[in-house]
Write a protein that holds these residues in place. Sequence first.
Motif, PDB file in Angstrom:
ATOM      1  N   ALA A  62      -2.678  -0.083 -15.213  1.00  0.00           N
ATOM      2  CA  ALA A  62      -3.614   0.530 -14.261  1.00  0.00           C
ATOM      3  C   ALA A  62      -3.384  -0.054 -12.882  1.00  0.00           C
ATOM      4  O   ALA A  62      -2.903  -1.186 -12.739  1.00  0.00           O
ATOM      5  CB  ALA A  62      -5.050   0.298 -14.705  1.00  0.00           C
ATOM      6  N   LEU A  63      -3.768   0.740 -11.856  1.00  0.00           N
ATOM      7  CA  LEU A  63      -3.740   0.304 -10.470  1.00  0.00           C
ATOM      8  C   LEU A  63      -5.168   0.279  -9.962  1.00  0.00           C
ATOM      9  O   LEU A  63      -5.890   1.275 -10.061  1.00  0.00           O
ATOM     10  CB  LEU A  63      -2.880   1.242  -9.617  1.00  0.00           C
ATOM     11  N   ILE A  64      -5.608  -0.850  -9.410  1.00  0.00           N
ATOM     12  CA  ILE A  64      -6.988  -1.035  -8.983  1.00  0.00           C
ATOM     13  C   ILE A  64      -6.986  -1.354  -7.501  1.00  0.00           C
ATOM     14  O   ILE A  64      -6.199  -2.197  -7.031  1.00  0.00           O
ATOM     15  CB  ILE A  64      -7.671  -2.177  -9.772  1.00  0.00           C
ATOM     16  N   ASP A  65      -7.885  -0.680  -6.743  1.00  0.00           N
ATOM     17  CA  ASP A  65      -7.956  -0.941  -5.301  1.00  0.00           C
ATOM     18  C   ASP A  65      -8.904  -2.098  -5.029  1.00  0.00           C
ATOM     19  O   ASP A  65      -9.449  -2.718  -5.953  1.00  0.00           O
ATOM     20  CB  ASP A  65      -8.367   0.317  -4.553  1.00  0.00           C
ATOM     21  N   ARG A  66      -9.117  -2.376  -3.738  1.00  0.00           N
ATOM     22  CA  ARG A  66      -9.940  -3.523  -3.355  1.00  0.00           C
ATOM     23  C   ARG A  66     -11.396  -3.383  -3.800  1.00  0.00           C
ATOM     24  O   ARG A  66     -12.099  -4.370  -3.962  1.00  0.00           O
ATOM     25  CB  ARG A  66      -9.887  -3.711  -1.834  1.00  0.00           C
ATOM     26  N   ARG A  67     -11.856  -2.119  -3.971  1.00  0.00           N
ATOM     27  CA  ARG A  67     -13.241  -1.899  -4.391  1.00  0.00           C
ATOM     28  C   ARG A  67     -13.442  -2.077  -5.876  1.00  0.00           C
ATOM     29  O   ARG A  67     -14.541  -1.989  -6.397  1.00  0.00           O
ATOM     30  CB  ARG A  67     -13.687  -0.495  -3.991  1.00  0.00           C
ATOM     31  N   GLY A  68     -12.335  -2.299  -6.595  1.00  0.00           N
ATOM     32  CA  GLY A  68     -12.427  -2.453  -8.044  1.00  0.00           C
ATOM     33  C   GLY A  68     -12.401  -1.145  -8.777  1.00  0.00           C
ATOM     34  O   GLY A  68     -12.789  -1.071  -9.951  1.00  0.00           O
TER      35      GLY A  68
ATOM     36  N   TYR B 291     -10.404   2.171 -10.373  1.00  0.00           N
ATOM     37  CA  TYR B 291      -9.102   2.544 -10.900  1.00  0.00           C
ATOM     38  C   TYR B 291      -8.503   3.664 -10.065  1.00  0.00           C
ATOM     39  O   TYR B 291      -9.017   4.789 -10.044  1.00  0.00           O
ATOM     40  CB  TYR B 291      -9.202   3.013 -12.361  1.00  0.00           C
ATOM     41  N   ARG B 292      -7.436   3.388  -9.325  1.00  0.00           N
ATOM     42  CA  ARG B 292      -6.710   4.436  -8.626  1.00  0.00           C
ATOM     43  C   ARG B 292      -5.758   5.151  -9.578  1.00  0.00           C
ATOM     44  O   ARG B 292      -5.421   6.313  -9.398  1.00  0.00           O
ATOM     45  CB  ARG B 292      -5.906   3.823  -7.461  1.00  0.00           C
TER      46      ARG B 292
END
Length: 408
Positions: free
Chosen positions: A72-78, A80-81
Amino acid sequence: MFKKAAVLLVILVTVPMLWFSIYDYRQAGPIAQENLRGLALSLTTAIENLAANDPSFKTLHAFHPVDVAYFALIDRRGVYRFHSNKDLIGIASDPESAGRTQLLARSETRVLLGTGERAYQFTSPVTVQGEPLALVLTLHTYQADAVIRRARLNATIVFGLVLAGWLLCAVLIRYARREESHKQELARREALAKLGEMGALLAHEIRNPLAGIKGFAQVIAAKPQEARNGPFAQSIVTEAVRLEALVNDLLTYASNEPSASGEFQLCDLLDHVLSLLEPEASAQGVEITRECTGGVSARANRDRVEQALLNLGRNALQAMPDGGMLRFTAEGQGRETVITVEDNGHGIADEHRPHVFEPFFTTKSRGTGLGLALCKKIVEGNGGSITLHSREGEGTRVILSLPAATHK
């Protein structure tokens, strides 16, 4: 000796095997972890390249390596992108920390999946289209952990072999102990048999002279003034001397006290021995000669060596009842002095030669069988050796080796 050698051999084999198996097992975990880390780094690079080339992440949905459980890819906000499970895209990875800025750092750990499988999770920061994201990559560990399973199997096999080796060693030691006990029992029975033979020999040897002593004494007691009692008295003395000699031989052979050693000249000793044997030799027509290099000396118990030479000389005279030649020689040979007693008597039969030094072995009707056995014990007790060479009808040669005297 066998038991010590067996135990030492097992220890020498066991210690390296155990050390190797333990070392191999301890190294298996780090090796498996390193393999997973290397695979995770390779997959991280591949996923980062795919995401950079396709911002829509469609190509990531078609990326399904067999070792990947999910990623998974997770952005700064937490949030899941991207997730292997499309239903989770756009959802916060951790609702409690939603909206918070997360620190993206590389890490690795073991996690338990919902299926009950223990997996390897690798977290690493990546950059996609200039945006920093966290890649969470979870890998199956079955193939990587094969090295651990193999090391565990090897350790089990080694421990099994070691256990089998020790059990075999214990069986061999037990067998050796039983064999040793069996030999000791045989030796004890043989000693008892020898003791029985000695008892029978003593009964025979002592009964005959005692009967003569008793008979002659009764004649003298009945008629003490008769002239013929003189020879009877002499017979009593002869038989008493014979009994005394037998008892002395037995006491000497049974004695385990160490001999008191000293240095002495062999030529003087041979002259003394020959003077004692000369009367009996002259009566039998035996010529005695001696050859001795001047200054030859030995270090031993002089009285015991004299006793051994007298025994050998008397044995030689008994082998030449019709006359012959008896020769004594002494010479130095380095750290040893060698004394040879040689006669041209009737010799010893082939079947008797292996037993001549055994106590109580004799072919004589009035012998005790202690002469040569006593000689062997005397010589070996003084740090020497004795050998006998004989051929029936040609004579006998006995060679005594004694430590030479030390000259400063």
